[in-house]
Design a protein around this motif. Structure first.
Motif, PDB file in Angstrom:
ATOM      1  N   CYS A  57       0.839  -1.202   0.000  1.00  0.00           N
ATOM      2  CA  CYS A  57       0.000   0.000   0.000  1.00  0.00           C
ATOM      3  C   CYS A  57       0.871   1.249   0.000  1.00  0.00           C
ATOM      4  CB  CYS A  57      -0.898   0.017   1.234  1.00  0.00           C
ATOM      5  SG  CYS A  57      -2.333  -1.035   1.104  1.00  0.00           S
TER       6      CYS A  57
ATOM      7  N   GLY B  27      -6.298   0.120   2.912  1.00  0.00           N
ATOM      8  CA  GLY B  27      -6.198  -1.218   2.354  1.00  0.00           C
ATOM      9  C   GLY B  27      -6.792  -2.293   3.248  1.00  0.00           C
TER      10      GLY B  27
ATOM     11  N   PRO C  95      -3.890  -3.429  -3.289  1.00  0.00           N
ATOM     12  CA  PRO C  95      -3.963  -2.163  -2.546  1.00  0.00           C
ATOM     13  C   PRO C  95      -4.976  -1.233  -3.191  1.00  0.00           C
ATOM     14  CG  PRO C  95      -2.057  -2.159  -3.971  1.00  0.00           C
ATOM     15  CD  PRO C  95      -2.686  -3.497  -4.125  1.00  0.00           C
TER      16      PRO C  95
END
Lengths: 174, 181
Positions: free
Chosen positions: A39, A102, A136
């Motif tokens: 992420c 995420g 993500p």
């Protein structure tokens, strides 16, 4: 405003204290440099010129929690890191905000069942303001999360007690 | 890079000269590199000789283990050695039983083996005798399982239980720190 009319030049304007403080806060949210997994790559993309988080005044990534207002938990938090996440959060000055970015930070994500060392959601240790879905999430999703957080800050009451009968309105993103 | 069979045979032959008179050591040609099987009592002298001998295996690249449950002995500890001067890899294997039985530590030979052995302990519960600081490396203190062992539940551990364990552990640690200070 009869008393004040014509008393000052054009460089004075009047406003509410709440509005001014909230405006100042939401226009300069300084996030912490804090990437834990993939992420963080999307978060870096948001910081770069194509998506440009600076448009929202949140581009000043601080390397220390003591200068940061916002913790973007970008990635998988395992138990050993959870201890550090909690400590970093405690070191941030109030008012402070947390975005769980995420699936992993929201609820363990793909490691929910079989991950033997993953914290199933960062909200088990720190309070989270905005959750962003995705694995993500796209950079646009992070920007939307940031705008949601700004709407949340805009509705804060600094001096007056919150009026309970007032229902929170759905934020307009247009 | 894959070693060709001819190269591998040549490597084994050159190593065999050195090891032929050593006791309790057997040399095989593995798939990709020569491998040496050692009884764990001989591990430290053999490793010392490997580092200081003709081939100078100066780099201990990795330490891991294989769980062969239900076979006896259960664990196979695997060391990956590299000799930069000869560009030669070597795999060293030794066997051990459950974790009451200890494998001698090689931290005295390669200080870089410190964290490798800690990781091996963390994942398999293999104790290394003479290790200066054998704590968990990747797992939190107080974690009750050894995740790479065969008996670790295949369906995972219930998330709430894992969290409670972790939380109790850190509360206990915090209380200990407070009472110490």
């Amino acid at each position: 405003m009869g008393l004040l009319t014509e008393k000052f030049d054009d460089n004075v304007l009047t406003t509410r204290v709440d509005w001014l403080l909230n405006w100042a806060r939401l226009s300069s949210i300084w996030p912490m440099t804090f990437g834990l997994a993939c992420c963080a790559i999307e978060m870096m993309a948001v910081g770069a010129s194509r998506f440009d988080i600076d448009r929202f005044g949140a581009g000043a990534f601080r390397a220390t929690p003591r200068q940061a207002d916002l913790m973007i938990v970008a990635g998988t938090v395992n138990f050993k890191m959870g201890e550090r996440v909690k400590r970093l959060y405690d070191q941030m000055p109030s008012p402070k905000y947390v975005i769980a970015m995420g699936a992993c930070a929201t609820g363990g994500g793909p490691y929910y069942k079989f991950g033997y060392t993953v914290m199933k959601g960062v909200d088990r240790i720190i309070p989270v303001d905005v959750y962003i879905a995705g694995c993500p999430p796209r950079p646009e999703a992070l920007l939307e999360g940031l705008m949601l957080l700004q709407e949340k800050i805009r509705r804060q009451k600094v001096l007056r007690a919150p009026q309970l009968e007032e229902k929170p309105k759905a934020p307009s993103l247009v | 890079m894959r070693t060709s069979p001819e190269d591998l045979r040549a490597q084994v032959a050159s190593l065999a000269e050195t090891f032929s008179d050593w006791e309790g050591v057997s040399l095989q040609a593995g798939i990709d590199m020569p491998q040496l099987t050692v009884a764990k009592e001989n591990l430290v002298p053999v490793m010392q000789a490997l580092r200081d001998g003709k081939f100078r295996f100066a780099h201990c690249s990795m330490i891991t283990a294989v769980d062969h449950m239900p076979e006896e002995p259960r664990f196979e500890v695997v060391y990956g050695l590299y000799s930069p001067s000869c560009n030669q890899w070597l795999r060293v294997k030794t066997h051990c039983q459950e974790f009451e039985e200890e494998v001698p530590s090689v931290t005295g030979i390669w200080s870089g083996a410190n964290w490798l052995e800690r990781e091996c302990f963390d994942m398999f519960g293999i104790r290394f005798q003479g290790h200066p600081d054998l704590r968990r490396l990747l797992m939190p203190e107080g974690y009750e399982h050894f995740p790479l062992r065969k008996e670790f539940p295949r369906d995972g551990i219930e998330p709430g239980r894992l969290y409670r364990q972790w939380d109790e552990g850190r509360r206990r640690e915090g209380a200990e720190e407070e009472s110490a200070s």
